[in-house]
Design a protein around this motif. Structure first.
Motif, PDB file in Angstrom:
ATOM      1  N   LEU A 280      35.408   7.127  27.623  1.00 43.64           N
ATOM      2  CA  LEU A 280      34.896   7.495  26.301  1.00 43.64           C
ATOM      3  C   LEU A 280      33.819   8.563  26.397  1.00 43.64           C
ATOM      4  O   LEU A 280      33.770   9.494  25.575  1.00 43.64           O
ATOM      5  N   GLY A 281      32.962   8.455  27.389  1.00 43.89           N
ATOM      6  CA  GLY A 281      31.955   9.498  27.584  1.00 43.89           C
ATOM      7  C   GLY A 281      32.590  10.827  27.933  1.00 43.89           C
ATOM      8  O   GLY A 281      32.122  11.888  27.480  1.00 43.89           O
ATOM      9  N   GLY A 314      38.706   2.495  20.965  1.00 41.68           N
ATOM     10  CA  GLY A 314      37.636   3.489  20.952  1.00 41.68           C
ATOM     11  C   GLY A 314      38.118   4.858  21.393  1.00 41.68           C
ATOM     12  O   GLY A 314      37.697   5.888  20.852  1.00 41.68           O
ATOM     13  N   LEU A 315      39.011   4.890  22.386  1.00 40.56           N
ATOM     14  CA  LEU A 315      39.593   6.153  22.836  1.00 40.56           C
ATOM     15  C   LEU A 315      40.327   6.844  21.698  1.00 40.56           C
ATOM     16  O   LEU A 315      40.142   8.050  21.454  1.00 40.56           O
ATOM     17  N   LEU A 316      41.158   6.092  20.994  1.00 43.89           N
ATOM     18  CA  LEU A 316      41.918   6.675  19.888  1.00 43.89           C
ATOM     19  C   LEU A 316      40.989   7.173  18.794  1.00 43.89           C
ATOM     20  O   LEU A 316      41.147   8.291  18.286  1.00 43.89           O
ATOM     21  N   GLY A 323      39.688  15.648  16.620  1.00 43.37           N
ATOM     22  CA  GLY A 323      40.862  16.480  16.362  1.00 43.37           C
ATOM     23  C   GLY A 323      41.782  16.638  17.550  1.00 43.37           C
ATOM     24  O   GLY A 323      42.632  17.531  17.564  1.00 43.37           O
ATOM     25  N   MET A 324      41.660  15.776  18.580  1.00 45.44           N
ATOM     26  CA  MET A 324      42.439  15.926  19.811  1.00 45.44           C
ATOM     27  C   MET A 324      43.624  14.962  19.838  1.00 45.44           C
ATOM     28  O   MET A 324      43.553  13.861  19.303  1.00 45.44           O
ATOM     29  N   VAL A 393      49.046   5.266  22.945  1.00 49.47           N
ATOM     30  CA  VAL A 393      48.027   5.107  21.919  1.00 49.47           C
ATOM     31  C   VAL A 393      48.155   6.183  20.841  1.00 49.47           C
ATOM     32  O   VAL A 393      47.752   5.983  19.699  1.00 49.47           O
ATOM     33  N   ASP A 394      48.735   7.327  21.193  1.00 56.14           N
ATOM     34  CA  ASP A 394      48.828   8.433  20.232  1.00 56.14           C
ATOM     35  C   ASP A 394      50.190   9.114  20.336  1.00 56.14           C
ATOM     36  O   ASP A 394      51.100   8.811  19.568  1.00 56.14           O
TER      37      ASP A 394
END
Length: 887
Positions: A280-281, A314-316, A323-324, A393-394
């Motif tokens: 996440l960082g 959290g990643l999503l 916007g990624m 996830v995406d």
């Protein structure tokens, strides 16, 4: 939601959605909130004088606090406003206000940031507002637009609605109904396709790549990614990032960077191979560096348990807020074999990398990614692009199919699906892709045991047969494993499609010829030539001659060539001879050269280890070619449809029963009548005297039937009494039926006029499935359905051809065609009934279940004798009328 949650009362959280914009980047749409006041001021301050004038018809330098309060405080019913945010800043605002409270006409307006013009923001906001308005009973949008505001006029004009324009007093008054039309749906899907294809293209064609987590140690995932990208000859800029590396040191021959933010000029794609807790960082750093897309190879997300699930969410959330797009986590990577890109950002060893070719591949898990690529390489089957979605996830198979639709470098597609998050959208895109390129799918099932940990999948109550039917409806070639996937792929990539089912078989072995011919017959092919056998010791020229003679025949659509070498290994001259004989014939040939599998040298002929493998692949290609040539019909649109009546009835039901309920008979009849479905009157009775009185009023032969839901699936118990023509018979039938029901605790008896003798009792039903959305079923009522499970299912929207296939595909279909001398039923009336049920289910997701049973189909039409409807709050469909990414 409540104010304690930080959201205003009545805040419709279900309106929130992530969307892909026209440039492929991601934005967030949500309802406006009172705490947006400062963001509104900031948005307005950033607008040009021209944009402000076009929106407000006046040069307003700063919005008053009173105006901003009015803009941000809405009731989400009569006054609705949405904002589109990019990195937590407002990029666009759309709103509608009903002309009258609760009315059907609303004034709509938009304001798009000058900094985000041309990204399709106004079009997305209009889609969402129109869909929200329809759900709330709005039927028409109106807007006043200055003539010079060409962009806003273009938003309305290009949306696909039938808009009227009137010029009055210097203003253009625009007005249009917001009910979806063929044109508006086509526009929405086209925009979705272009946006998602462009989004995936940014992932597969990056101008620069950074591997974050690249290490000086050779046994790490990050180092493997870096080395494979270098070895593959990537044509773009490549960077190594390691936060522990000393400045000026090299990793794999490349200068290292402490963070991605240290790279001058920015990075298009970041491959992240760090511990899950650090991801996440890293995403935050990538956002600051302007990275557009991520490949997350890290493990330890949802597949690892609840803590990993939180990390994955959290990643999503972070990636989309920036916007990624994200491929992964737990991704095996991606490959683009285009020589102008030459990107091998995968964990496949270089020796397992397939050559450049025309097959697009998608897999989910890393382990399967290894197997898939290794199998393609062993067969010498070239690929154009490859992606492993990991936990998906995406980016999913749907996204890749959108890309492959326009990719000239890809002529066939292979998908290994362990799970499916949006089958409804998959079916829609796959049908479009299958119409131009073969789509081959490996999918073992849809049950809970077939879904890997970490994959976001909704539960389904549909049978696996329904999923298989969805693939067939979309023209997809379904196979059982990767072995069969590549068997089919090496044929459809390298050979023309068969012109029909007529097959020729040539061989130098009677045994192989018999196996091939028997396999062809078992797969529904017609053997019209051969098996023609030459002597086992025949020369190469003789075998080539029989191949050429078979292909020259007008009645041969495809050829199976089987050759067993007289010595231990196959003679290369035989392979070359068959390839030369096949070249330029325009007919496919599959070969069984014992001991060979894959594409023959030179790419001329697909070869198989056994005749059965060869024929199975040929049969799959033939069925696909048949589907391509077939008339797939037109979308059904029955007349006499009143959507508003159903919408209002459903709203009334959910107001009195927020969790939903089974409709009483009167409302069931009214709901179905709004879609042109007439249900025969059925009068509940509570005594034998009341039954007799109803019989006298009906003036004819009647039936008595039990109506308790407890008895719907207990056939053979005599829950109906037919042919009652006398008051005494009616009274006795009531008492008898009542006595039979009491021991099982069932209640409810009704009197109904008896249908004319003859005909076939059928059932038509629909269910709203959490995974698939609306599913329509059909079968012959009674034993065929209850005992044998003989029912067909289809997924709306349906075409007229879908419905015909639905009726004719059940095993009991001959009963409808005049079985044993009976009169054939009126198929047209039956098709019309199914069409109405399908449109009703598609239009109203609140209809949790609908069952028409019995329906008497006879030579003069259909009579709906029984119906039940269950209403429930509408689930969030995975493929609604407004564009939204799954969350």
């Amino acid at each position: 939601m409540t104010e304690q949650d930080g959201l205003p009362p009545g805040y419709p959280q279900e309106w929130e959605a992530d969307v892909v914009l026209a440039d492929g980047m991601v934005a967030h749409v949500r309802p406006i909130r009172p705490d947006d006041a400062e963001l509104i001021h900031e948005f307005h301050a950033g607008q040009s004088e021209e944009s402000i004038y076009l929106r407000f018809f006046a040069p307003i330098k700063r919005l008053s606090d009173k105006d901003v309060h009015r803009f941000t405080h809405v009731d989400y019913v009569d006054r609705v406003a949405l904002v589109m945010t990019i990195r937590d800043k407002i990029a666009g605002i759309g709103r509608y206000d009903r002309i009258e409270r609760g009315g059907q006409v609303a004034e709509v307006a938009f304001n798009v940031s000058d900094h985000h013009q041309g990204r399709g923001i106004g079009s997305v906001l209009l889609e969402h507002l129109a869909d929200i308005g329809r759900e709330a009973g709005v039927r028409r949008f109106v807007a006043d637009v200055l003539p010079q505001n060409r962009k806003m006029i273009g938003v309305f004009r290009d949306a696909g609605y039938d808009a009227s324009h009137e010029f009055d007093d210097g203003v253009i008054a625009v007005s249009f109904d917001i009910e979806p039309t063929d044109a508006s749906r086509a526009v929405r899907m086209s925009r979705e396709h272009r946006s998602e294809a462009r989004s995936v293209r940014q992932v597969l064609h990056p101008a620069s790549v950074a591997v974050i987590g690249a290490s000086r140690r050779s046994d790490t995932v990050g180092r493997a990614f870096l080395e494979h990208i270098v070895a593959g000859g990537y044509t773009g800029a490549l960077y190594a990032v390691n936060n522990r590396a000393e400045p000026g040191t090299d990793i794999g021959g490349l200068p290292s960077h402490r963070t991605v933010c240290d790279i001058e000029g920015g990075v298009a794609l970041a491959v992240i191979a760090v511990p899950a807790t650090d991801v996440l960082g890293i995403v935050d750093e990538c956002a600051d560096a302007g990275v557009k897309a991520l490949v997350v190879a890290s493990e330890g997300f949802a597949e690892a348990g609840p803590e990993g699930e939180q990390l994955q969410q959290g990643l999503l959330a972070r990636a989309r807020s920036y916007g990624m797009r994200v491929l992964g986590p737990n991704s095996f990577g991606l490959i683009n074999n285009d020589p102008e890109v030459a990107l091998d950002a995968s964990l496949a060893a270089p020796e397992h990398l397939p050559p450049h070719g025309r097959l697009g591949l998608f897999a989910q898990s890393g382990a399967l990614g290894v197997a898939v690529l290794a199998s393609a390489q062993r067969r010498r089957l070239g690929i154009s692009t490859f992606a492993s979605a990991g936990n998906r996830v995406d980016i999913s198979g749907n996204d890749l199919m959108q890309y492959w639709l326009d990719d000239d470098a890809t002529s066939a597609v292979g998908l290994y699906l362990e799970s499916m998050g949006n089958p409804r959208k998959f079916s829609r895109i796959a049908r479009k892709l299958s119409s131009v390129k073969p789509v081959i799918v490996v999918k073992s099932g849809v049950g809970k045991f077939g879904t890997p940990r970490g994959h976001r999948v909704r539960a389904t109550h549909e049978r696996p047969e329904a999923f298989a039917q969805m693939l067939k409806q979309a023209g997809v070639i379904r196979v059982e494993n990767t072995h069969q996937l590549f068997d089919v792929a090496q044929l459809v990539v390298n050979q023309p499609l068969p012109g029909g089912r007529r097959v020729g078989v040539v061989t130098n072995s009677d045994a192989l010829g018999s196996l091939a011919a028997d396999a062809a017959l078992s797969w529904g092919m017609e053997v019209v030539h051969g098996p023609v056998s030459v002597n086992a010791e025949a020369r190469v020229e003789e075998f080539r001659r029989v191949v050429e003679e078979a292909l020259a025949r007008d009645d041969v659509d495809s050829l199976v060539a089987c050759f067993i070498p007289p010595v231990a290994s196959i003679d290369p001259e035989v392979v070359e001879a068959v390839g030369a004989a096949v070249a330029g014939r325009g007919k496919p040939c599959v070969a069984n050269f014992l001991g060979m599998r894959g594409v023959s040298p030179g790419g001329a002929v697909p070869t198989y280890a056994t005749p059965e493998d060869a024929v199975r692949a040929l049969a799959s290609a033939t069925r696909y070619a048949d589907w391509l040539r077939s008339d797939r019909g037109t979308r059904v649109r029955p007349d006499r449809i009143n959507r508003r009546t159903v919408h209002e009835l459903v709203a009334t039901v959910l107001q009195r029963s927020p969790r939903g309920e089974a409709l009483p008979q009167e409302e069931t009849t009214a709901l179905l009548a709004a879609y042109g479905i007439e249900v025969w009157s059925s009068v509940p009775v509570h005594s034998d005297e009341e039954a007799v009185e109803v019989y006298r009023q009906m003036k004819g032969t009647v039936v008595l039937k039990a109506t308790s839901p407890l008895l719907q699936h207990q056939p053979g118990q005599g829950w109906i009494r037919t042919g009652l023509r006398h008051p005494k018979a009616v009274g006795a039938a009531y008492r008898d039926l009542r006595a039979l029901m009491e021991p099982v605790g069932a209640e409810g008896i009704a009197v109904q006029r008896m249908a004319a003798p003859g005909g076939v009792a059928v059932e038509v039903h629909s269910t709203e499935d959490a995974l698939f959305g609306p599913v329509v079923g059909f079968g012959v009522a009674g034993v065929p359905i209850d005992l044998l499970g003989d029912m067909s299912s289809r997924f709306p929207p349906l075409t007229d051809v879908d419905i015909v296939d639905m009726v004719t595909s059940i095993r009991a279909a001959p009963m409808l065609d005049g079985y044993r001398g009976a009169m054939p039923v009126d198929h047209g009336a039956l098709y019309d009934l199914i069409a109405r049920v399908s449109v009703l289910a598609d239009d109203h997701p609140e209809i949790a279940s609908l069952r028409l049973n019995p329906v008497m189909a006879h030579q003069d039409g259909v009579d709906v004798l029984g119906a039940s409807v269950q209403i429930a709050p509408a689930p969030t469909r995975t493929d609604a009328e407004r564009r939204a990414m799954l969350s």
